[in-house]
Design a protein around this motif. Structure first.
Motif, PDB file in Angstrom:
ATOM      1  N   ASP A  62      65.668  27.010  35.414  1.00  0.00           N
ATOM      2  CA  ASP A  62      66.247  27.283  36.716  1.00  0.00           C
ATOM      3  C   ASP A  62      65.583  27.862  37.378  1.00  0.00           C
ATOM      4  O   ASP A  62      65.507  28.521  37.706  1.00  0.00           O
ATOM      5  N   LEU A  63      64.565  26.900  38.121  1.00  0.00           N
ATOM      6  CA  LEU A  63      64.349  27.725  39.086  1.00  0.00           C
ATOM      7  C   LEU A  63      64.558  27.761  40.314  1.00  0.00           C
ATOM      8  O   LEU A  63      64.880  26.480  41.119  1.00  0.00           O
ATOM      9  N   PHE A  64      65.144  28.930  40.871  1.00  0.00           N
ATOM     10  CA  PHE A  64      65.585  29.355  42.796  1.00  0.00           C
ATOM     11  C   PHE A  64      64.862  30.171  43.578  1.00  0.00           C
ATOM     12  O   PHE A  64      64.438  31.316  42.491  1.00  0.00           O
ATOM     13  N   ALA A  65      65.265  30.470  44.232  1.00  0.00           N
ATOM     14  CA  ALA A  65      65.177  30.961  45.548  1.00  0.00           C
ATOM     15  C   ALA A  65      66.375  31.404  46.331  1.00  0.00           C
ATOM     16  O   ALA A  65      67.239  30.336  46.237  1.00  0.00           O
ATOM     17  N   SER A  93      68.491  31.085  34.610  1.00  0.00           N
ATOM     18  CA  SER A  93      68.084  31.332  36.161  1.00  0.00           C
ATOM     19  C   SER A  93      67.273  31.813  36.737  1.00  0.00           C
ATOM     20  O   SER A  93      66.803  33.223  36.568  1.00  0.00           O
ATOM     21  N   VAL A  94      65.259  31.792  37.296  1.00  0.00           N
ATOM     22  CA  VAL A  94      64.123  32.348  37.469  1.00  0.00           C
ATOM     23  C   VAL A  94      63.600  31.962  38.875  1.00  0.00           C
ATOM     24  O   VAL A  94      64.263  31.173  39.217  1.00  0.00           O
ATOM     25  N   THR A  95      64.028  33.514  39.124  1.00  0.00           N
ATOM     26  CA  THR A  95      63.043  33.119  41.223  1.00  0.00           C
ATOM     27  C   THR A  95      61.980  34.360  40.753  1.00  0.00           C
ATOM     28  O   THR A  95      61.697  34.800  39.742  1.00  0.00           O
ATOM     29  N   ASN A  96      61.246  33.160  41.620  1.00  0.00           N
ATOM     30  CA  ASN A  96      59.311  33.998  41.901  1.00  0.00           C
ATOM     31  C   ASN A  96      60.120  34.899  43.128  1.00  0.00           C
ATOM     32  O   ASN A  96      58.058  35.489  43.644  1.00  0.00           O
ATOM     33  N   TRP A 119      74.367  34.373  33.789  1.00  0.00           N
ATOM     34  CA  TRP A 119      74.187  34.185  32.878  1.00  0.00           C
ATOM     35  C   TRP A 119      73.207  34.361  33.248  1.00  0.00           C
ATOM     36  O   TRP A 119      73.073  35.387  34.135  1.00  0.00           O
ATOM     37  N   THR A 120      72.650  34.258  32.226  1.00  0.00           N
ATOM     38  CA  THR A 120      71.267  35.132  32.588  1.00  0.00           C
ATOM     39  C   THR A 120      69.735  35.092  33.952  1.00  0.00           C
ATOM     40  O   THR A 120      70.170  33.478  34.040  1.00  0.00           O
ATOM     41  N   VAL A 121      69.760  36.133  34.418  1.00  0.00           N
ATOM     42  CA  VAL A 121      68.639  35.883  35.493  1.00  0.00           C
ATOM     43  C   VAL A 121      68.243  36.472  35.021  1.00  0.00           C
ATOM     44  O   VAL A 121      67.181  37.935  34.965  1.00  0.00           O
ATOM     45  N   GLY A 122      66.349  35.392  35.896  1.00  0.00           N
ATOM     46  CA  GLY A 122      65.581  35.701  35.533  1.00  0.00           C
ATOM     47  C   GLY A 122      64.858  36.418  36.584  1.00  0.00           C
ATOM     48  O   GLY A 122      64.347  35.851  37.470  1.00  0.00           O
ATOM     49  N   LEU A 123      62.654  37.506  36.533  1.00  0.00           N
ATOM     50  CA  LEU A 123      62.558  37.575  37.233  1.00  0.00           C
ATOM     51  C   LEU A 123      61.058  37.049  37.205  1.00  0.00           C
ATOM     52  O   LEU A 123      60.703  37.296  36.445  1.00  0.00           O
ATOM     53  N   ASP A 124      60.285  35.861  37.971  1.00  0.00           N
ATOM     54  CA  ASP A 124      59.263  35.598  37.859  1.00  0.00           C
ATOM     55  C   ASP A 124      57.986  35.961  39.189  1.00  0.00           C
ATOM     56  O   ASP A 124      57.909  35.272  40.109  1.00  0.00           O
ATOM     57  N   PRO A 125      57.890  37.073  39.415  1.00  0.00           N
ATOM     58  CA  PRO A 125      57.302  37.405  40.589  1.00  0.00           C
ATOM     59  C   PRO A 125      55.606  37.364  40.884  1.00  0.00           C
ATOM     60  O   PRO A 125      55.327  36.822  41.912  1.00  0.00           O
ATOM     61  N   GLU A 126      55.394  35.883  39.523  1.00  0.00           N
ATOM     62  CA  GLU A 126      53.980  35.775  40.268  1.00  0.00           C
ATOM     63  C   GLU A 126      53.520  34.185  39.579  1.00  0.00           C
ATOM     64  O   GLU A 126      53.100  33.787  39.858  1.00  0.00           O
ATOM     65  N   SER A 127      54.370  33.566  39.671  1.00  0.00           N
ATOM     66  CA  SER A 127      55.265  32.560  39.434  1.00  0.00           C
ATOM     67  C   SER A 127      54.708  31.647  38.084  1.00  0.00           C
ATOM     68  O   SER A 127      54.251  30.485  38.356  1.00  0.00           O
ATOM     69  N   ASP A 128      54.338  32.629  37.476  1.00  0.00           N
ATOM     70  CA  ASP A 128      53.671  32.382  36.218  1.00  0.00           C
ATOM     71  C   ASP A 128      54.516  30.834  35.321  1.00  0.00           C
ATOM     72  O   ASP A 128      54.482  29.826  35.151  1.00  0.00           O
ATOM     73  N   VAL A 129      55.816  31.217  34.922  1.00  0.00           N
ATOM     74  CA  VAL A 129      57.588  30.571  35.034  1.00  0.00           C
ATOM     75  C   VAL A 129      57.290  28.818  35.685  1.00  0.00           C
ATOM     76  O   VAL A 129      57.035  27.613  35.212  1.00  0.00           O
ATOM     77  N   MET A 130      56.763  29.341  37.084  1.00  0.00           N
ATOM     78  CA  MET A 130      57.130  27.906  38.016  1.00  0.00           C
ATOM     79  C   MET A 130      55.397  27.186  37.551  1.00  0.00           C
ATOM     80  O   MET A 130      55.974  25.609  37.930  1.00  0.00           O
ATOM     81  N   ALA A 131      54.803  27.584  37.557  1.00  0.00           N
ATOM     82  CA  ALA A 131      53.042  26.935  36.950  1.00  0.00           C
ATOM     83  C   ALA A 131      53.122  26.406  36.025  1.00  0.00           C
ATOM     84  O   ALA A 131      53.255  24.766  36.168  1.00  0.00           O
ATOM     85  N   ALA A 132      53.912  27.491  35.148  1.00  0.00           N
ATOM     86  CA  ALA A 132      54.249  26.374  33.645  1.00  0.00           C
ATOM     87  C   ALA A 132      55.065  25.273  33.642  1.00  0.00           C
ATOM     88  O   ALA A 132      54.882  24.467  32.622  1.00  0.00           O
ATOM     89  N   ILE A 133      55.981  25.209  34.036  1.00  0.00           N
ATOM     90  CA  ILE A 133      56.782  24.388  34.135  1.00  0.00           C
ATOM     91  C   ILE A 133      56.065  23.437  35.069  1.00  0.00           C
ATOM     92  O   ILE A 133      56.505  21.921  34.853  1.00  0.00           O
TER      93      ILE A 133
END
Lengths: 174, 247
Positions: A62-65, A93-96, A119-133
């Motif tokens: 889950d991508l969120f902010a 859940s991942v935030t950029n 549940w697990t919350v992760g960091l995506d500061p360079e938006s890599d996950v966002m881009a890959a998804i």
């Protein structure tokens, strides 16, 4: 009408088409996975790293902010699913949003708790996950089956029933 | 598709669709540091200010600082974007990207070497109180000394500055009415369509929506545009890398 305004008017016609094009071409790039993201010490989440998708596990990403109001709705729809499928399905859940300045780890932790995250919350500061998804907006959610294939991707709030069905299918398929 | 390619594709999707400008690559411009971007048109064919063009020398009020600023008068590179605070998805992504760059600057000790100028085109709503609240929501550090919310004094002035001077299109829309007379609810899907945003905030500004284009500009210390990122989802890493060449 001055020059800029004329060009603006002309360009306005093109904008919608351009965006539609973006949306039709964005989507998950499975070859970018698996990826590793940093995880945060928060309720239901331990500090460290996680692989996305989690190895040999149906994984909901889950991508969120924190500024994104519909994202909190998405968390609400996920909560009962975590209850149901917790042992069999990984929820991440991942935030950029980059940590620092007026938004520290403790702020994210407090926000997460106040929005019933568990549940697990992760960091995506360079938006890599966002881009890959291939997310063009938030929230954005994707379901991976046990073999790492994306079986469902959705932009905007995915309702609980849809997610439940998609998770069930991913479990069955795997 | 790798990440960079994806981001390029995202950016390309927002380009001046239908433009049939001539190829112009490798042309020099003494006013800018970054090379001309690889593109199939010239800056002069774009509606908005782009590579090599100078931002206007216009004074715009900075309501959180009780002063006015000209985007040309800064002595450091700056990022400029255009937004309205009740915009539910695209604008937070634009402003949020700048916020992520601001945080990168703070974390890496170059806060004094960059400035951020988000310009609202909704001055009726975006007063100092509202902008401060917006900053809090997006975790912007308005006290860092490099963040300057700018607010044209009136809607008419916003048109002159944003639309005519910067060439960034925006247009206020009439709220959509349902058959029972209610305004349409918030765009809860938040897909970044980048255009009309229907929303209802209950803050006295319910139902106001704008059609607008999504542009972020990197401007050098002399006021020349080094990059115009025409995308709803700017890549903060690209912005940081481009900025790095200027400072």
């Amino acid at each position: 009408m001055n020059r800029r305004r004329l060009l603006t008017t002309v360009a306005g016609v093109g904008l919608t088409g351009g965006s539609a094009w973006v949306l039709t071409r964005s989507g998950p790039s499975e070859d970018q996975f698996p990826m590793t993201v940093e995880t945060v010490d928060a309720r239901g989440s331990a500090a460290g790293q996680t692989r996305l998708p989690v190895a040999e596990t149906v994984t909901v990403v889950d991508l969120f902010a924190t500024w994104c109001t519909p994202c909190t709705e998405q968390l609400e729809t996920m909560a009962p699913l975590v209850e149901t499928y917790g042992p069999d399905v990984a929820f991440v859940s991942v935030t950029n949003e980059r940590l620092g300045g007026t938004f520290q780890r403790s702020d994210l932790r407090a926000w997460w708790r106040s929005h019933e995250g568990n549940w697990t919350v992760g960091l995506d500061p360079e938006s890599d996950v966002m881009a890959a998804i291939g997310a063009s907006g938030l929230p954005h959610i994707a379901v991976f089956d046990r073999t790492g294939h994306v079986t469902f991707a959705h932009s905007g709030v995915a309702d609980e029933e849809t997610l439940r069905e998609q998770i069930r299918e991913a479990l069955d398929e795997s | 598709m790798d990440r960079r390619q994806y981001l390029r594709t995202m950016a390309a999707g927002g380009l001046f669709a239908g433009a049939s400008g001539c190829l112009s690559r490798g042309g020099g411009n003494a006013n800018v540091t970054l090379a001309e971007p690889d593109r199939e048109y010239e800056s002069s064919t774009l509606p908005y200010l782009a590579w090599g063009q100078r931002v206007p020398d216009v004074s715009i009020p900075a309501p959180l600082e009780d002063r006015s600023l000209s985007p040309r008068s800064l002595s450091v590179p700056s990022f400029i974007t255009f937004f309205y605070s009740t915009c539910p998805d695209v604008c937070p992504a634009l402003v949020g990207t700048l916020r992520n760059v601001q945080t990168h600057a703070a974390n890496n000790g170059y806060s004094d070497a960059v400035a951020f100028l988000p310009i609202t085109f909704d001055p009726e709503n975006d007063d100092a109180t509202r902008l401060r609240e917006y900053a809090r929501t997006l975790h912007v550090d308005v006290d860092a000394g490099n963040w300057h919310f700018l607010r044209p004094a009136t809607p008419e002035r916003a048109k002159i500055v944003v639309r005519d001077e910067f060439g960034v299109m925006f247009s206020r829309q009439t709220p959509t009415q349902t058959p029972d007379g209610n305004q349409t609810a918030a765009n809860r899907t938040s897909t970044h369509d980048g255009h009309a945003h229907g929303h209802s905030h209950g803050d006295g500004h319910a139902g106001v929506e704008f059609v607008h284009s999504s542009v972020t500009m990197l401007v050098n210390a002399d006021g020349y545009v080094e990059r115009a990122y025409r995308t709803k989802t700017p890549d903060s890493e690209q912005l940081i890398a481009d900025l790095d060449t200027l400072r």
